[in-house]
Design an enzyme around this catalytic site. Structure first.
Site, PDB file in Angstrom:
ATOM      1  N   GLY A 193     -22.014 -23.052  -1.887  1.00  0.00           N
ATOM      2  CA  GLY A 193     -20.614 -22.774  -2.229  1.00  0.00           C
ATOM      3  C   GLY A 193     -20.398 -21.381  -2.810  1.00  0.00           C
ATOM      4  O   GLY A 193     -20.770 -20.360  -2.224  1.00  0.00           O
TER       5      GLY A 193
ATOM      6  N   HIS B  30     -22.593 -26.079 -15.057  1.00  0.00           N
ATOM      7  CA  HIS B  30     -21.605 -27.131 -15.283  1.00  0.00           C
ATOM      8  C   HIS B  30     -22.190 -28.506 -14.930  1.00  0.00           C
ATOM      9  O   HIS B  30     -22.071 -29.460 -15.686  1.00  0.00           O
ATOM     10  CB  HIS B  30     -20.359 -26.834 -14.445  1.00  0.00           C
ATOM     11  CG  HIS B  30     -20.633 -26.556 -12.993  1.00  0.00           C
ATOM     12  ND1 HIS B  30     -21.660 -25.731 -12.564  1.00  0.00           N
ATOM     13  CD2 HIS B  30     -20.045 -27.004 -11.842  1.00  0.00           C
ATOM     14  CE1 HIS B  30     -21.667 -25.678 -11.249  1.00  0.00           C
ATOM     15  NE2 HIS B  30     -20.703 -26.449 -10.791  1.00  0.00           N
TER      16      HIS B  30
ATOM     17  N   ASN C 292     -21.434 -33.838  -0.115  1.00  0.00           N
ATOM     18  CA  ASN C 292     -21.773 -32.416  -0.264  1.00  0.00           C
ATOM     19  C   ASN C 292     -23.301 -32.274  -0.414  1.00  0.00           C
ATOM     20  O   ASN C 292     -23.874 -32.707  -1.411  1.00  0.00           O
ATOM     21  CB  ASN C 292     -21.037 -31.859  -1.489  1.00  0.00           C
ATOM     22  CG  ASN C 292     -21.286 -30.388  -1.690  1.00  0.00           C
ATOM     23  OD1 ASN C 292     -22.415 -29.934  -1.620  1.00  0.00           O
ATOM     24  ND2 ASN C 292     -20.226 -29.638  -1.959  1.00  0.00           N
TER      25      ASN C 292
ATOM     26  N   ASP D 266     -21.768 -20.043  -5.433  1.00  0.00           N
ATOM     27  CA  ASP D 266     -22.869 -19.529  -6.265  1.00  0.00           C
ATOM     28  C   ASP D 266     -23.104 -18.023  -6.087  1.00  0.00           C
ATOM     29  O   ASP D 266     -23.402 -17.341  -7.075  1.00  0.00           O
ATOM     30  CB  ASP D 266     -24.170 -20.299  -5.988  1.00  0.00           C
ATOM     31  CG  ASP D 266     -24.191 -21.643  -6.703  1.00  0.00           C
ATOM     32  OD1 ASP D 266     -23.428 -21.815  -7.682  1.00  0.00           O
ATOM     33  OD2 ASP D 266     -24.964 -22.514  -6.284  1.00  0.00           O
TER      34      ASP D 266
ATOM     35  N   GLY E 293     -25.176 -29.768  -1.014  1.00  0.00           N
ATOM     36  CA  GLY E 293     -25.607 -28.965  -2.165  1.00  0.00           C
ATOM     37  C   GLY E 293     -25.637 -29.801  -3.431  1.00  0.00           C
ATOM     38  O   GLY E 293     -26.588 -29.727  -4.228  1.00  0.00           O
TER      39      GLY E 293
ATOM     40  N   ASP F   7     -16.570 -34.385  -9.330  1.00  0.00           N
ATOM     41  CA  ASP F   7     -15.512 -33.483  -8.879  1.00  0.00           C
ATOM     42  C   ASP F   7     -15.673 -32.186  -9.654  1.00  0.00           C
ATOM     43  O   ASP F   7     -15.806 -32.190 -10.880  1.00  0.00           O
ATOM     44  CB  ASP F   7     -14.119 -34.077  -9.062  1.00  0.00           C
ATOM     45  CG  ASP F   7     -13.145 -33.421  -8.088  1.00  0.00           C
ATOM     46  OD1 ASP F   7     -13.323 -33.584  -6.864  1.00  0.00           O
ATOM     47  OD2 ASP F   7     -12.223 -32.707  -8.544  1.00  0.00           O
ATOM     48  N   SER F   8     -15.711 -31.101  -8.926  1.00  0.00           N
ATOM     49  CA  SER F   8     -16.082 -29.835  -9.558  1.00  0.00           C
ATOM     50  C   SER F   8     -15.381 -28.687  -8.851  1.00  0.00           C
ATOM     51  O   SER F   8     -14.757 -28.863  -7.804  1.00  0.00           O
ATOM     52  CB  SER F   8     -17.603 -29.661  -9.501  1.00  0.00           C
ATOM     53  OG  SER F   8     -18.100 -29.912  -8.210  1.00  0.00           O
TER      54      SER F   8
ATOM     55  N   LYS G   8     -30.339 -22.080 -13.023  1.00  0.00           N
ATOM     56  CA  LYS G   8     -28.982 -22.610 -12.823  1.00  0.00           C
ATOM     57  C   LYS G   8     -28.849 -23.968 -13.507  1.00  0.00           C
ATOM     58  O   LYS G   8     -27.891 -24.203 -14.247  1.00  0.00           O
ATOM     59  CB  LYS G   8     -28.651 -22.736 -11.329  1.00  0.00           C
ATOM     60  CG  LYS G   8     -27.264 -23.349 -11.104  1.00  0.00           C
ATOM     61  CD  LYS G   8     -26.854 -23.518  -9.658  1.00  0.00           C
ATOM     62  CE  LYS G   8     -25.477 -24.192  -9.596  1.00  0.00           C
ATOM     63  NZ  LYS G   8     -25.042 -24.556  -8.252  1.00  0.00           N
TER      64      LYS G   8
HETATM   65  P1  ITT Z   1     -17.615 -34.569  -2.369  1.00  0.00           P
HETATM   66  O1  ITT Z   1     -16.170 -34.810  -2.763  1.00  0.00           O
HETATM   67  O2  ITT Z   1     -18.036 -35.361  -1.160  1.00  0.00           O
HETATM   68  O3  ITT Z   1     -18.561 -34.718  -3.527  1.00  0.00           O
HETATM   69  P2  ITT Z   1     -16.733 -31.821  -2.088  1.00  0.00           P
HETATM   70  O4  ITT Z   1     -17.444 -30.554  -1.701  1.00  0.00           O
HETATM   71  O5  ITT Z   1     -15.429 -32.129  -1.379  1.00  0.00           O
HETATM   72  O6  ITT Z   1     -17.767 -33.032  -1.909  1.00  0.00           O
HETATM   73  P3  ITT Z   1     -15.324 -31.328  -4.555  1.00  0.00           P
HETATM   74  O7  ITT Z   1     -14.016 -31.780  -4.055  1.00  0.00           O
HETATM   75  O8  ITT Z   1     -15.748 -31.694  -5.942  1.00  0.00           O
HETATM   76  O9  ITT Z   1     -16.525 -31.831  -3.634  1.00  0.00           O
HETATM   77  O10 ITT Z   1     -15.353 -29.746  -4.387  1.00  0.00           O
HETATM   78  C1  ITT Z   1     -16.232 -28.985  -5.112  1.00  0.00           C
HETATM   79  C2  ITT Z   1     -16.292 -27.593  -4.501  1.00  0.00           C
HETATM   80  O11 ITT Z   1     -16.452 -26.643  -5.551  1.00  0.00           O
HETATM   81  C3  ITT Z   1     -17.524 -27.482  -3.619  1.00  0.00           C
HETATM   82  O12 ITT Z   1     -17.213 -27.792  -2.283  1.00  0.00           O
HETATM   83  C4  ITT Z   1     -17.907 -26.017  -3.826  1.00  0.00           C
HETATM   84  O13 ITT Z   1     -17.144 -25.195  -2.990  1.00  0.00           O
HETATM   85  C5  ITT Z   1     -17.466 -25.750  -5.263  1.00  0.00           C
HETATM   86  N1  ITT Z   1     -18.591 -25.990  -6.196  1.00  0.00           N
HETATM   87  C6  ITT Z   1     -18.757 -27.026  -7.061  1.00  0.00           C
HETATM   88  N2  ITT Z   1     -19.915 -26.922  -7.717  1.00  0.00           N
HETATM   89  C7  ITT Z   1     -20.501 -25.802  -7.279  1.00  0.00           C
HETATM   90  C8  ITT Z   1     -21.723 -25.163  -7.567  1.00  0.00           C
HETATM   91  O14 ITT Z   1     -22.609 -25.695  -8.421  1.00  0.00           O
HETATM   92  N3  ITT Z   1     -22.006 -24.034  -6.932  1.00  0.00           N
HETATM   93  C9  ITT Z   1     -21.149 -23.479  -6.052  1.00  0.00           C
HETATM   94  N4  ITT Z   1     -19.982 -24.028  -5.693  1.00  0.00           N
HETATM   95  C10 ITT Z   1     -19.651 -25.188  -6.306  1.00  0.00           C
END
Ligand code: ITT
Length: 195
Positions: A155, A182, A10, A157, A12, A73-74, A177
């Site tokens: 994402g 988080h 990701n 935000d 971002g 994971d977020s 931010k």
């Molecule tokens: P990786 O597993 O490769 O790290 P991913 O995008 O698939 O990438 P996640 O499964 O953890 O990661 O999904 C997290 C999603 O939550 C991410 O794609 C965003 O849509 C959202 N997200 C997490 N943190 C965010 C933030 O700080 N700002 C905005 N959206 C966020």
């Protein structure tokens, strides 16, 4: 300085970790490396899955020595959606290619009278190359905006207004931010744990 493999694709997150963890030398997850598993029901399960799978792959294929692997994971948890999209945040509305459209879809799912409380949650898993992995977590409470606003961040935000502010993470500068997000809070906990 610790050399840390960042197990994420990701862009971002990568940008934010570079700003949040300047004390680490971050090694990006290579383009030719496999997709990392995230089949768990909880952020913590998925963060550990990603960190452990990346460590195993790196031990066999890594091109330089690293001290450990970091995985994140977020997601965004919306009270009126029973905590969703939550762990499925990256997979929400896959038919919509842009976050501009996903954000509009998510807001459209809330009736006018809905509770708009939401929180971002982040679990970081750190797997040392030798030793037991561990996790740390961070969260930020807030509410959903009525319309997407702002171009900063990534994402969800543009639709998230942190408590104590009148603007979305998409509008607030990155330093603001990071100070309350988080991921910022989880990074503080990680640095304390590794100190
Ligand atoms: P990786 O597993 O490769 O790290 P991913 O995008 O698939 O990438 P996640 O499964 O953890 O990661 O999904 C997290 C999603 O939550 C991410 O794609 C965003 O849509 C959202 N997200 C997490 N943190 C965010 C933030 O700080 N700002 C905005 N959206 C966020």
């Amino acid at each position: 300085m610790l050399n840390v493999l960042l197990a994420s694709r990701n862009a971002g997150k990568l940008r934010e970790f570079a700003e949040l963890l300047p004390v680490f030398r971050l090694v990006p997850w290579p383009a030719e490396a496999p997709e990392l598993p995230e089949t768990g029901a909880f952020f913590q399960d998925n963060a550990l899955q990603k960190a452990e799978a990346a460590r195993t792959w790196w031990l066999a294929h890594g091109t330089e020595p690293v001290d450990g692997v970091l995985a994140d994971d977020s997601g965004l948890c919306v009270d009126a959606l029973w905590g969703g999209p939550g762990v499925l945040s990256a997979r929400f509305a896959p038919e919509l290619p842009s976050y501009h459209d996903k954000n509009r879809r998510l807001l459209a799912m809330l009736p006018d009278s809905a509770d708009r409380c939401a929180r971002f949650v982040c679990v970081l898993a750190f797997a040392p190359m030798q030793g037991e992995p561990f996790t740390v977590a961070g969260a930020v409470e807030g509410s959903l905006a009525s319309d997407p606003c702002g171009e900063h961040g990534f994402g969800y935000d543009p639709i998230f207004i942190p408590d104590g502010h009148d603007h979305t993470f998409g509008e607030l500068p990155a330093e603001v931010k990071h100070a309350l997000s988080h991921r910022g809070r989880a990074c503080v906990a990680l640095r304390e744990r590794l100190a």
